[in-house]
Design an enzyme around this catalytic site. Structure first.
Site, mmCIF file in Angstrom:
data_model
loop_
_atom_site.group_PDB
_atom_site.id
_atom_site.type_symbol
_atom_site.label_atom_id
_atom_site.label_comp_id
_atom_site.label_asym_id
_atom_site.label_seq_id
_atom_site.Cartn_x
_atom_site.Cartn_y
_atom_site.Cartn_z
ATOM 1 N N GLU A 107 0.980 -1.323 -0.170
ATOM 2 C CA GLU A 107 -0.236 -0.120 0.175
ATOM 3 C C GLU A 107 0.830 1.643 0.268
ATOM 4 O OE1 GLU A 107 -3.760 -1.456 2.161
ATOM 5 O OE2 GLU A 107 -2.047 -1.314 3.953
ATOM 6 N N CYS A 120 3.515 8.638 1.445
ATOM 7 C CA CYS A 120 4.021 7.482 2.398
ATOM 8 C C CYS A 120 4.397 5.903 1.367
ATOM 9 C CB CYS A 120 3.254 7.037 3.322
ATOM 10 S SG CYS A 120 3.609 6.323 4.234
ATOM 11 N N CYS A 127 6.749 -7.014 7.460
ATOM 12 C CA CYS A 127 7.861 -6.732 7.735
ATOM 13 C C CYS A 127 7.566 -7.861 8.519
ATOM 14 C CB CYS A 127 7.610 -5.646 7.888
ATOM 15 S SG CYS A 127 8.541 -4.631 9.284
ATOM 16 N N CYS A 131 7.092 -5.869 14.973
ATOM 17 C CA CYS A 131 6.817 -4.878 16.451
ATOM 18 C C CYS A 131 5.242 -5.238 17.172
ATOM 19 C CB CYS A 131 6.532 -3.529 16.253
ATOM 20 S SG CYS A 131 8.741 -2.802 14.867
ATOM 21 N N CYS A 134 2.307 -3.958 15.807
ATOM 22 C CA CYS A 134 2.132 -3.291 14.647
ATOM 23 C C CYS A 134 1.087 -3.917 13.462
ATOM 24 C CB CYS A 134 3.455 -2.800 13.884
ATOM 25 S SG CYS A 134 3.805 -2.696 11.658
ATOM 26 N N GLY A 178 6.918 -2.316 6.019
ATOM 27 C CA GLY A 178 8.747 -2.692 6.050
ATOM 28 C C GLY A 178 9.253 -1.710 6.129
ATOM 29 N N GLU A 179 10.357 -2.242 6.613
ATOM 30 C CA GLU A 179 11.838 -1.699 6.955
ATOM 31 C C GLU A 179 12.567 -1.309 6.164
ATOM 32 O OE1 GLU A 179 13.121 0.229 9.498
ATOM 33 O OE2 GLU A 179 15.210 -0.104 8.819
ATOM 34 N N SER A 212 12.379 5.854 7.016
ATOM 35 C CA SER A 212 12.308 5.771 8.590
ATOM 36 C C SER A 212 13.199 4.287 8.537
ATOM 37 C CB SER A 212 10.756 5.116 8.777
ATOM 38 O OG SER A 212 10.870 4.194 8.697
ATOM 39 N N SER A 235 12.426 5.274 15.409
ATOM 40 C CA SER A 235 10.977 4.880 15.339
ATOM 41 C C SER A 235 12.230 4.148 17.158
ATOM 42 C CB SER A 235 10.744 3.016 14.968
ATOM 43 O OG SER A 235 9.981 3.896 13.415
ATOM 44 N N LEU A 236 11.438 4.801 17.736
ATOM 45 C CA LEU A 236 12.928 4.435 18.892
ATOM 46 C C LEU A 236 11.558 3.975 20.048
ATOM 47 C CD1 LEU A 236 15.263 4.760 20.380
ATOM 48 C CD2 LEU A 236 14.468 6.293 21.752
ATOM 49 N N HIS A 237 10.183 4.507 20.099
ATOM 50 C CA HIS A 237 9.116 3.047 21.002
ATOM 51 C C HIS A 237 9.449 3.339 22.306
ATOM 52 C CE1 HIS A 237 7.154 3.955 17.256
ATOM 53 N NE2 HIS A 237 7.844 3.038 16.679
ATOM 54 N N ASN A 311 -2.348 4.307 16.449
ATOM 55 C CA ASN A 311 -3.653 4.568 15.842
ATOM 56 C C ASN A 311 -4.179 2.392 15.804
ATOM 57 O OD1 ASN A 311 -3.137 6.242 13.847
ATOM 58 N ND2 ASN A 311 -1.223 5.339 13.282
ATOM 59 N N CYS A 354 0.162 5.067 10.355
ATOM 60 C CA CYS A 354 1.633 3.822 10.934
ATOM 61 C C CYS A 354 0.880 3.014 11.034
ATOM 62 C CB CYS A 354 1.904 5.019 11.524
ATOM 63 S SG CYS A 354 3.220 5.957 9.970
HETATM 64 S S1 SF4 Z 1 6.297 -0.821 12.633
HETATM 65 FE FE1 SF4 Z 1 7.574 -0.712 11.269
HETATM 66 S S2 SF4 Z 1 9.482 -1.960 11.472
HETATM 67 FE FE2 SF4 Z 1 8.244 -2.517 13.073
HETATM 68 S S3 SF4 Z 1 6.671 -3.989 12.444
HETATM 69 FE FE3 SF4 Z 1 5.762 -2.406 11.970
HETATM 70 S S4 SF4 Z 1 6.226 -1.576 9.466
HETATM 71 FE FE4 SF4 Z 1 7.986 -3.058 10.486
#
Ligand code: SF4
Length: 361
Positions: A107, A120, A127, A131, A134, A178-179, A212, A235-237, A311, A354
């Site tokens: 997407e 985006c 991915c 995480c 996600c 994806g990363e 990112s 993306s630290l979180h 989200n 995201c």
């Molecule tokens: S937050 Fe980003 S890196 Fe983590 S699983 Fe989702 S898409 Fe992948």
């Protein structure tokens, strides 16, 4: 919190057809030369593709009709097939689901703001970074996208920006599925194509591109050496390894201190501030003491924080932090002199924000 493994290597090598956008200018001339065509045809096709966002050889009236099928079969294959587009925010946010040549789904989300138009894009189908909060991560990695499959999402967005919004696509963020830095060679090629001056590429400003990463440290080093001044978003979180090991499992490879050191080196090389992306998750990472710890970590650095209200994803146990908690988090960071913005949540109604890009067909 998660039992999914980290996956760095594409499990399905899946070779997408080679496309003009995979090739640099000498490569394009060689490709048309292999068809027995003179070099100027390569420039002509580049002008159509990068200058006019034309992907269909049939529409290229200055290309002899007899050549069009040959060109489509070799240098301009169709890479993306639109499955559907959803719109929200009065049509200023558009999420498109694309099918790739092998049936993989990705997407991209196009957003028109008063002062810019941003797309985006996805860099992988799925991915492998697992995480747990996600939607994309929960589906695992299907495969890496080719450089051209990434560029083609941007070209499609540039066409819509021109035809629907009457404007020029200005920004590209690699924050879709994806990363990006787990698909480094293809992402790097795509960055060059996006910033090469027309007709070699799209001629976008390097500063208008944001890559990112969850913190693939060796690839941050490679990006620093690449000589492109794109914006880095980490993306630290979580500011502490104990939580981050669970929330962003790649942290079990590269710890917070290593990730920040790599980002610092990137900032030193490019002279550019980097951003720290921080999804605010209720009762998980939104505590006052974590804001203090994050502030202490970042105060001496060239970083700003982008807080992302989480989200909601269907069936997920993860929830966004309440607004008062978010405000207190901001206050504590600002008290330490760290610049903070709270990201808007555009696209939420169409699962286009995201952590929501799961590409359900
Ligand atoms: S937050 Fe980003 S890196 Fe983590 S699983 Fe989702 S898409 Fe992948």
């Amino acid at each position: 919190m998660t039992s999914l493994p980290l996956v760095f290597d594409s499990p399905r090598p899946g070779k997408p057809p080679v496309h003009l956008a995979d090739l640099d200018e000498p490569g394009r001339r060689a490709a048309v030369g292999a068809l027995g065509l003179p070099g100027f045809r390569a420039d002509q096709l580049s002008r159509h593709y990068f200058g006019r966002f034309e992907t269909d050889p049939e529409q290229m009236s200055d290309l002899p009709a007899a050549l069009r099928d040959q060109v489509r079969a070799t240098v301009l294959p169709q890479l993306l097939t639109e499955v559907r587009t959803l719109e929200t925010d009065s049509g200023t946010t558009r999420k498109t689901l694309w099918r790739l040549h092998d049936g993989a789904l990705v997407e991209s989300v196009l957003m028109r703001y008063p002062d810019r138009i941003t797309v985006c894009v996805s860099s992988q189908a799925g991915c492998g970074m697992a995480c747990p909060f996600c939607a994309t991560g929960q589906g695992g990695l299907t495969r890496n996208l080719s450089a051209a499959e990434i560029v083609d999402q941007v070209v499609a967005a540039a066409r819509v920006s021109r035809d629907r919004f009457g404007g020029r696509l200005s920004n590209v963020v690699f924050m879709g599925m994806g990363e990006p830095l787990a698909n480094y060679p293809r992402v790097s090629t795509a960055l060059h194509r996006l910033t090469d001056p027309a007709p070699a590429g799209l001629g976008l400003s390097q500063r208008a591109l944001t890559v990112s990463t969850v913190g693939v440290v060796p690839a941050i080093g490679k990006l620093a050496a690449e000589g492109l001044n794109v914006t880095l978003a980490v993306s630290l979180h979580a500011p502490d390894d104990e939580l981050r090991d669970n929330l962003v499992p790649v942290n079990t490879r590269w710890k917070v201190a290593e990730v920040l050191a790599a980002a610092d080196a990137y900032a030193a090389r490019t002279g550019r501030r980097y951003s720290i992306e921080y999804a605010m998750i209720r009762d998980v990472n939104d505590h006052g003491w974590r804001a203090d710890l994050l502030g202490d970590l970042l105060a001496p650095r060239r970083a700003h924080v982008n807080l992302i209200p989480l989200n909601p994803t269907p069936g997920s146990q993860w929830d966004a932090s309440p607004k008062p908690v978010e405000r207190e988090f901001v206050r504590r960071l600002e008290a330490r002199g760290v610049p903070v913005t709270v990201r808007d949540t555009r696209g939420r109604e169409i699962d286009g924000a995201c952590g929501q890009l799961a590409a359900a067909g």
